[in-house]
Write an enzyme that holds these catalytic residues in place. Structure first.
Site, short mmCIF file in Angstrom:
data_model
loop_
_atom_site.label_atom_id
_atom_site.label_comp_id
_atom_site.label_asym_id
_atom_site.label_seq_id
_atom_site.Cartn_x
_atom_site.Cartn_y
_atom_site.Cartn_z
N ASP A 160 -0.81 -1.56 -5.95
CA ASP A 160 -2.00 -1.31 -5.14
C ASP A 160 -3.10 -0.63 -5.98
O ASP A 160 -2.87 0.40 -6.59
CB ASP A 160 -1.52 -0.38 -4.00
CG ASP A 160 -2.62 0.16 -3.12
OD1 ASP A 160 -3.73 -0.40 -3.14
OD2 ASP A 160 -2.36 1.13 -2.38
N HIS B 38 -3.67 5.76 0.14
CA HIS B 38 -3.47 5.03 -1.12
C HIS B 38 -3.35 5.99 -2.31
O HIS B 38 -3.96 7.04 -2.34
CB HIS B 38 -4.64 4.08 -1.37
CG HIS B 38 -4.79 3.04 -0.31
ND1 HIS B 38 -4.12 1.84 -0.35
CD2 HIS B 38 -5.50 3.04 0.85
CE1 HIS B 38 -4.43 1.14 0.73
NE2 HIS B 38 -5.27 1.84 1.47
N ASP C 46 0.87 -1.18 0.00
CA ASP C 46 0.00 0.00 0.00
C ASP C 46 0.90 1.23 0.00
O ASP C 46 1.84 1.31 0.80
CB ASP C 46 -0.87 0.03 1.27
CG ASP C 46 -1.92 -1.07 1.27
OD1 ASP C 46 -2.01 -1.80 0.27
OD2 ASP C 46 -2.63 -1.20 2.28
#
Length: 553
Positions: A192, A365, A160
């Site tokens: 991710d 993210h 992540d």
């Protein structure tokens, strides 16, 4: 002749959570991450869900190590359960190691597990693999991506991440290293996909600090902040904002206390002098001198904020003198529980600040533009989108193609599929490893399966009816009329008429079987069950679980 490389995701695809990926090369295996997922609404009584690791138990003598990208539950939550089946050394950064140790201690596994702490920038040799730790930014300190070097080439596994050019600890993501790897040649990229639906860039964590400064300045109420326990930089910013206006801070909630202690001990949080105090001492101060940092940003029933909202917290009563700041967004599926807590706080006259427009939370993210930067820097030959539901994986595939990648070089997998890479080709081998959900319920791991869950669902929706029938061990005839017990169906006293009818139904079903010579107990139970079920469905349109109990006296 170079060996083939197999990449087998055991979790984290077509779902959010329980991330786990197996890398296999030259007869040896390394595992990246070992996460859990939270149970869905239809998983009655289940505490958490972990990946199926039967593939690893089968090949345990070939495993050279477990490498962890960061300390979030969806990457470390399954470790204690998996280690009981497969013991392997764990390689991770210092904060991640501190959080894993807390878990292992709880499960009594600390002594039997080898944990090796690695600084970012270092490389670990594990059999035929060399795993290089690369610093990235995320919503927890000490997060890393991996460059996994094999004889066939290098795979970049991002974990992540986001690109934060003004992180709280000043440690910017090591983009230069991603660029160098790209120049040397990257065989495959696993990246991710959590925020791939969002255009643009993710905001810097510092934006939230500015919001705290603004909300703390001139506030006359007690301030209660809830956020994810693992977000040590967020907690640091709350403490700094409190110190700046001369307030004291207390931390409440088990996970928050544990993580804060680990982070302070390891130097990831720096506490300003005379700012942090015990929750019992802070109550003596005037309200405008108090800040409380608490768990419960997802409305979890056992959390400190939930207990405050529903007047169950031992130390803290909330009311009109309080301002609660919710510095987190609801994880998909938790929206209702979060709303319940917010509504209850409003009912008590608390001022609740939870507006998303107010920069109270930024994601950990990468959004589309950041993902493009990683793709552009690493220039991978092959690409496997990970960490996301189906739509996210597909959108990430489209993003890679918009940057000139050939569709043939992108693999969209299901958990348990293998991506097999040779010197010249990549192919998808469906269903290489068993990959399902293993349910953890209390101390039982995997003993609750689909049948038990189906029964729990049945009981939860329609209740149950138990029919107790005494028969003579001597001649097999009924000794008394049946006793009927119900739970979660209807209250017996209010429906005597229905109960009397049921007794008649049971007795006639039983007589039909007992009048015969064979008198099979299984047959007797079956007759009672179908008689009662049919009658109840006809009269009430409900289908409770019917359990006949035959006692021989």
């Amino acid at each position: 002749m170079a060996e083939n490389l197999k990449i087998i995701p055991l979790g984290g695809l077509n779902e959010i959570g329980k991330n786990m990926t197996v890398y296999e090369y030259g007869g040896e295996i390394i595992v990246v991450d070992c996460g859990m997922a939270f149970p869905g609404d239809d998983m009655y009584g289940i505490d958490l869900v972990i990946p199926d690791v039967s593939y690893l138990t089968k090949h345990k003598n070939r495993i050279r190590g477990l490498f962890i990208t960061h300390g979030h539950e969806d990457h470390i939550g399954a470790i204690p359960y998996v280690l009981k089946q497969v013991n392997m050394p764990i390689y991770c950064t210092r904060l991640t190691a501190g959080l894993i140790r807390l878990k292992l201690e709880e499960h009594g596994l600390l002594k039997s597990t080898k944990i090796v702490t690695v600084e970012s920038g270092m490389t670990v040799k594990a059999g035929k693999f060399s795993v290089e730790f690369i610093h990235v930014n995320h919503s927890i300190a000490d997060s890393v991506a991996f460059a996994i070097h094999t004889g066939l080439g290098t795979v970049v596994h991002t974990g992540d991440f986001k690109i934060d050019s003004t992180p709280i600890d000043g440690e910017v993501i090591d983009l230069a290293r991603f660029g160098e790897l790209g120049k040397q040649g990257v065989l495959a990229l696993l990246a991710d996909s959590t925020n791939v639906e969002r255009p643009g860039y993710t905001m810097s964590e510092r934006m939230v600090g500015k919001t705290f400064d603004r909300l703390f300045a001139g506030c006359k109420q007690r301030i209660i902040v809830t956020t994810f326990a693992s977000n040590v930089h967020r907690i640091q910013q709350v403490i700094d904002a409190a110190a700046a206006v001369g307030r004291k801070v207390a931390v409440t909630g088990r996970s928050m206390e544990n993580v804060t202690k680990v982070a302070v001990d390891l130097g990831y949080m720096k506490l300003p002098k005379n700012t942090v105090t015990d929750i019992n001492k802070i109550k003596a101060l005037p309200l405008d001198k108090q800040v409380i940092v608490t768990t419960g940003s997802q409305g979890e029933e056992m959390s400190a904020l939930y207990r405050m909202a529903f007047s169950q917290h031992k130390q803290i009563e909330v009311g009109p003198g309080d301002r609660v700041i919710i510095s987190a967004s609801a994880i998909p599926g938790n929206e209702n529980t979060v709303s319940r807590v917010i509504n209850e706080l409003f009912r008590k006259g608390v001022e609740v600040i939870y507006d998303r427009a107010d920069m109270l939370h930024v994601s950990g993210h990468a959004c589309q533009e950041e993902l493009k930067i990683i793709h552009a820097l690493t220039k991978p030959k092959y690409f496997i989108p990970v960490h996301g539901e189906q739509r996210m994986l597909q959108i990430h595939k489209n993003l890679a193609m918009s940057m000139g990648m050939d569709r043939k070089n992108i693999a969209i997998c299901e958990n348990g599929d293998a991506v097999e890479i040779t010197a010249r080709t990549m192919k998808l081998v469906p269903g290489m490893a068993p990959a399902g959900e293993i349910f953890v319920d209390g101390s039982g791991v995997g003993d609750v399966g689909a049948v038990v869950l189906r029964d729990r669902k049945h009981l939860a929706e329609d209740g149950m009816v138990v029919v107790v029938l005494p028969i003579s061990a001597h001649d097999g005839y009924m000794l008394a009329e049946p006793e009927i017990i119900t739970r979660g169906f209807i209250y017996v006293k209010e429906s005597e008429e229905l109960m009397n009818e049921l007794k008649t139904v049971v007795m006639s079903a039983a007589e039909g079987v007992l009048g015969r010579r064979s008198r099979d107990i299984g047959e007797l139970k079956g007759a009672i069950k179908s008689g009662v079920s049919n009658y109840l469905f006809k009269t009430t349109k409900r289908s409770p679980m019917v359990i006949p109990v035959i006692t021989k006296l």
